[in-house]
Design a protein around this motif. Structure first.
Motif, mmCIF file in Angstrom:
data_model
loop_
_atom_site.group_PDB
_atom_site.id
_atom_site.type_symbol
_atom_site.label_atom_id
_atom_site.label_comp_id
_atom_site.label_asym_id
_atom_site.label_seq_id
_atom_site.Cartn_x
_atom_site.Cartn_y
_atom_site.Cartn_z
ATOM 1 N N ASP A 18 40.400 48.764 43.520
ATOM 2 C CA ASP A 18 39.891 48.419 44.844
ATOM 3 C C ASP A 18 41.041 47.871 45.678
ATOM 4 N N CYS A 19 40.899 48.002 47.020
ATOM 5 C CA CYS A 19 41.947 47.549 47.940
ATOM 6 C C CYS A 19 41.324 47.250 49.289
ATOM 7 N N LEU A 20 41.841 46.212 49.968
ATOM 8 C CA LEU A 20 41.438 45.863 51.325
ATOM 9 C C LEU A 20 42.582 46.213 52.273
ATOM 10 N N ARG A 21 42.674 45.492 53.394
ATOM 11 C CA ARG A 21 43.716 45.790 54.373
ATOM 12 C C ARG A 21 45.101 45.342 53.914
ATOM 13 N N LYS A 22 45.160 44.231 53.192
ATOM 14 C CA LYS A 22 46.449 43.769 52.690
ATOM 15 C C LYS A 22 46.966 44.725 51.614
ATOM 16 N N GLU A 23 48.271 44.703 51.432
ATOM 17 C CA GLU A 23 48.894 45.534 50.401
ATOM 18 C C GLU A 23 48.740 44.861 49.039
ATOM 19 N N ARG A 24 47.479 44.736 48.633
ATOM 20 C CA ARG A 24 47.139 44.180 47.333
ATOM 21 C C ARG A 24 46.128 45.102 46.662
ATOM 22 N N VAL A 25 46.339 45.371 45.392
ATOM 23 C CA VAL A 25 45.495 46.289 44.638
ATOM 24 C C VAL A 25 44.898 45.527 43.470
ATOM 25 N N LEU A 26 43.569 45.666 43.318
ATOM 26 C CA LEU A 26 42.844 45.010 42.229
ATOM 27 C C LEU A 26 42.398 46.072 41.230
ATOM 28 N N THR A 27 42.701 45.863 39.953
ATOM 29 C CA THR A 27 42.369 46.843 38.917
ATOM 30 C C THR A 27 41.794 46.133 37.700
ATOM 31 N N VAL A 28 40.974 46.863 36.941
ATOM 32 C CA VAL A 28 40.505 46.398 35.631
ATOM 33 C C VAL A 28 40.719 47.527 34.632
ATOM 34 N N GLY A 29 40.912 47.141 33.361
ATOM 35 C CA GLY A 29 41.156 48.118 32.315
ATOM 36 C C GLY A 29 40.507 47.714 31.018
ATOM 37 N N ARG A 30 40.645 48.573 30.050
ATOM 38 C CA ARG A 30 40.051 48.315 28.740
ATOM 39 C C ARG A 30 40.888 47.345 27.913
ATOM 40 N N ASP A 31 41.951 46.820 28.473
ATOM 41 C CA ASP A 31 42.745 45.801 27.784
ATOM 42 C C ASP A 31 42.216 44.397 28.051
ATOM 43 N N ARG A 32 40.964 44.299 28.596
ATOM 44 C CA ARG A 32 40.292 43.028 28.866
ATOM 45 C C ARG A 32 41.013 42.201 29.919
ATOM 46 N N THR A 33 41.655 42.862 30.842
ATOM 47 C CA THR A 33 42.350 42.142 31.904
ATOM 48 C C THR A 33 41.963 42.727 33.261
ATOM 49 N N MET A 34 42.027 41.862 34.252
ATOM 50 C CA MET A 34 41.992 42.273 35.649
ATOM 51 C C MET A 34 43.339 41.874 36.254
ATOM 52 N N GLN A 35 43.967 42.803 36.979
ATOM 53 C CA GLN A 35 45.304 42.546 37.494
ATOM 54 C C GLN A 35 45.332 42.761 39.006
ATOM 55 N N LEU A 36 45.992 41.837 39.678
ATOM 56 C CA LEU A 36 46.167 41.890 41.130
ATOM 57 C C LEU A 36 47.635 42.202 41.409
ATOM 58 N N PHE A 37 47.891 43.375 41.988
ATOM 59 C CA PHE A 37 49.252 43.801 42.299
ATOM 60 C C PHE A 37 49.556 43.472 43.760
ATOM 61 N N LYS A 38 50.623 42.721 43.986
ATOM 62 C CA LYS A 38 51.114 42.422 45.331
ATOM 63 C C LYS A 38 52.283 43.363 45.608
ATOM 64 N N ILE A 39 52.026 44.359 46.440
ATOM 65 C CA ILE A 39 52.989 45.443 46.616
ATOM 66 C C ILE A 39 54.289 44.963 47.270
ATOM 67 N N PRO A 40 54.251 44.258 48.411
ATOM 68 C CA PRO A 40 55.536 43.868 49.036
ATOM 69 C C PRO A 40 56.367 42.951 48.158
ATOM 70 N N GLU A 41 55.706 42.010 47.443
ATOM 71 C CA GLU A 41 56.450 41.068 46.608
ATOM 72 C C GLU A 41 56.858 41.661 45.268
ATOM 73 N N GLU A 42 56.265 42.822 44.922
ATOM 74 C CA GLU A 42 56.527 43.465 43.638
ATOM 75 C C GLU A 42 56.193 42.532 42.477
ATOM 76 N N THR A 43 55.051 41.863 42.595
ATOM 77 C CA THR A 43 54.586 40.956 41.548
ATOM 78 C C THR A 43 53.130 41.292 41.235
ATOM 79 N N ARG A 44 52.633 40.716 40.149
ATOM 80 C CA ARG A 44 51.240 40.902 39.771
ATOM 81 C C ARG A 44 50.729 39.639 39.091
ATOM 82 N N ILE A 45 49.411 39.421 39.215
ATOM 83 C CA ILE A 45 48.730 38.296 38.578
ATOM 84 C C ILE A 45 47.746 38.875 37.575
ATOM 85 N N VAL A 46 47.759 38.365 36.357
ATOM 86 C CA VAL A 46 46.909 38.860 35.284
ATOM 87 C C VAL A 46 45.788 37.858 35.047
ATOM 88 N N PHE A 47 44.541 38.347 35.127
ATOM 89 C CA PHE A 47 43.355 37.555 34.825
ATOM 90 C C PHE A 47 42.750 38.102 33.539
#
Length: 531
Positions: free
Chosen positions: A328-357
């Motif tokens: 999923d994605c909104l107006r900001k350059e941030r992408v939210l994903t979930v996977g079978r690895d039991r994590t949800m990850q938020l990718f911050k495109i301009p900063e080239e970083t990600r947060i793992v939940f």
């Protein structure tokens, strides 16, 4: 001695003349040294041509239809000559005029019950009214900007009226196989759905009239960019798993088992291009709001970025250790994903970083943005989780959100209990009336009405549940249950919150580990009445 005053004065008074061959050439005649804009020069040339045509009295227009055709062609040519800045300015003026019309109607409604005692207006009366109208315009624009940015959330959940009848879902479109994805256009007038047999339908929300997208032949697909199938497969699989429509409604993207992202033209329903690159099935797609940037998630554990206007690949995002299921994605350059690895990850495109939940003890199946700082997920153990960017664990959990056997549809908030980490259960589990371990209780889809506090989740237990997201207290409150038989594989809210669209099937979206024989494969719509 003879004087050269005559020649000098002639050179000073006239422009510098160069000779090209046998002809004389002047700098003033060169269009490069002209101070007029190119567009104005072209217009002057067109005017001269028109003047020459006027001299021909023999030309007579045969019918009014030819005149209309000439006028339309002139208008189209005028738009074609527009620069990007001129087009942006024209669109902004049209939008501003629309907002001013809305503000004018609101002002007239406010002044409808008031009697104006003064018949004669002073010279400043019109200016005062214009100032009031402009202030209303600015308020409307500010409110829209705040809602789009997520700073202000519309309170829709408290205004949803309880359905009067039990069976309110109306079958809008039918498919032969289970529906895997649904999507709505930005204006909520058109919808798109896809099924496991590769059928993609384009339908009208109000009437339900549908049109089918035709897959091109194998040689045409190869010319559009597809690569040869890998493994034992001899043909490209048409099994579709994901759909996404652009904000301007021009492009429809589809992805599935053939490991390609396919681009379609929504006006002609024709295949435009295929984008290879993924090494596994494309399981999810989303457009960044207001742009032509497309994000695709795959079973190969990667997320790829594409630019649909330029038909180009941009970048690949890594981080998941297993299949990516939802994006999923909104107006900001941030992408939210979930996977079978039991994590949800938020990718911050301009900063080239990600947060793992990390999920507590289950695999996350679906996710969506509530705002830029809050997220909602559904799990394979039947739980619905509320997340905040300030915390790596869920701030609120509703367990058994979709129990398979449900004797009473009403929630008993008195039975809800707090568990040690600050999460909550909606009610105590009872083995006699719930079978939470079955695939029917998996939360397979979740959606949030954009910019509001209204959410919905679907599973295979025969109900879609509406939720109210309380951002002040960081919790989720149940609203109503909407009966719908089958696996709810996809959900989409209208931007206004007036209806909910669900893609239903006899089988789950990503497998065949469950089956509901009584379900009808297709798209169902539920109207929501707001108080």
């Amino acid at each position: 001695m003879p004087t050269l005053t005559g020649k000098r004065s002639k050179k000073r008074g006239g422009a510098k003349v160069h000779k090209r061959g046998n002809k004389k050439y002047s700098i003033n005649e060169d269009p490069f040294f002209s101070h007029q804009k190119r567009r104005r020069v072209e217009d002057d040339g067109m005017d001269d041509d028109d003047g020459d045509d006027d001299d021909d009295d023999d030309i007579v227009v045969s019918s009014a239809s030819e005149e209309e055709g000439v006028a339309e062609e002139a208008e189209e040519s005028e738009f074609d000559r527009e620069t990007a800045d001129e087009k942006r300015q024209r669109v902004a003026k049209e939008y501003l005029d629309k907002i001013r019309a809305i503000a004018r109607r609101e002002k007239e409604d406010d002044d409808e019950g008031e009697e104006d005692e003064e018949e004669d207006e002073d010279e400043f009366g019109g200016r005062v009214r214009d100032g009031v109208r402009d202030s209303l315009v600015s308020k409307i624009l500010q409110q829209e900007q705040l809602e789009e940015s997520g700073r202000v959330r519309r309170q829709i959940a408290s205004r949803v009226k309880k359905p009067e009848t039990v069976d309110n879902f109306c079958a809008l479109v039918k498919h032969r196989h289970s529906v895997t994805a649904v999507a709505l256009s930005e204006d909520d007038l058109r919808g798109f759905s896809a099924s496991k047999d590769g059928t993609i339908l384009h339908w009208d929300v109000s009437s339900g009239k549908s049109e089918k997208y035709a897959w091109p032949r194998e040689d045409t697909l190869r010319s559009h960019g597809t690569k040869d199938p890998q493994g034992r497969a001899k043909k490209h699989s048409k099994h579709v798993l994901a759909l996404a429509v652009s904000s301007d409604g021009r492009y429809l993207a589809s992805g599935g088992q053939d490991r390609h992202v396919h681009l379609w033209d929504t006006r002609t329903r024709e295949h435009i291009q295929a984008f290879p690159g993924h090494r596994g099935p494309v399981s999810c797609l989303t457009y960044r709001q207001g742009t032509s940037e497309l994000f695709s998630g795959s079973f190969d554990r990667t997320i790829k970025m594409w630019n649909m206007d330029d038909r180009a690949y941009i970048n690949t995002l890594f981080g998941h250790q297993s299949e990516v299921l939802t994006i999923d994605c909104l107006r900001k350059e941030r992408v939210l994903t979930v996977g079978r690895d039991r994590t949800m990850q938020l990718f911050k495109i301009p900063e080239e970083t990600r947060i793992v939940f990390r999920a507590p003890a289950s695999s996350l199946e679906c996710c969506c943005f509530i705002s830029n700082d809050q997220y909602l997920t559904g799990s394979d153990d039947g739980s619905v989780e509320l997340w905040s960017m300030l915390r790596k664990k869920p701030v609120y959990i509703i367990k058994n959100a979709h129990p398979f056997f449900l004797k009473d549809n009403k929630f008993d908030n008195g039975d809800s209990e707090k568990i040690p980490n600050g999460d909550a259960e909606n009610f105590k589990s009872n083995p006699e009336n719930t079978q939470n371990s079955t695939a029917h209780s998996w939360v397979s889809s979740i959606s949030v009405c954009r910019g509001s506090d209204l959410a919905a989740s679907g599973a295979g237990n025969g109900y879609i549940r509406l939720w109210a997201v309380k951002s002040e207290t960081n919790n989720i409150q149940p609203l109503y249950d909407l009966p719908l038989v089958g696996f709810v594989n996809s959900l989409a809210f209208a931007k206004s919150g007036e209806f909910l669209v669900a893609g239903v099937g006899q089988e789950p979206r990503l497998g065949r580990w469950g089956r509901v024989q009584a379900a009808s494969n297709g798209v169902a719509v539920q109207s929501l009445k707001l108080l």
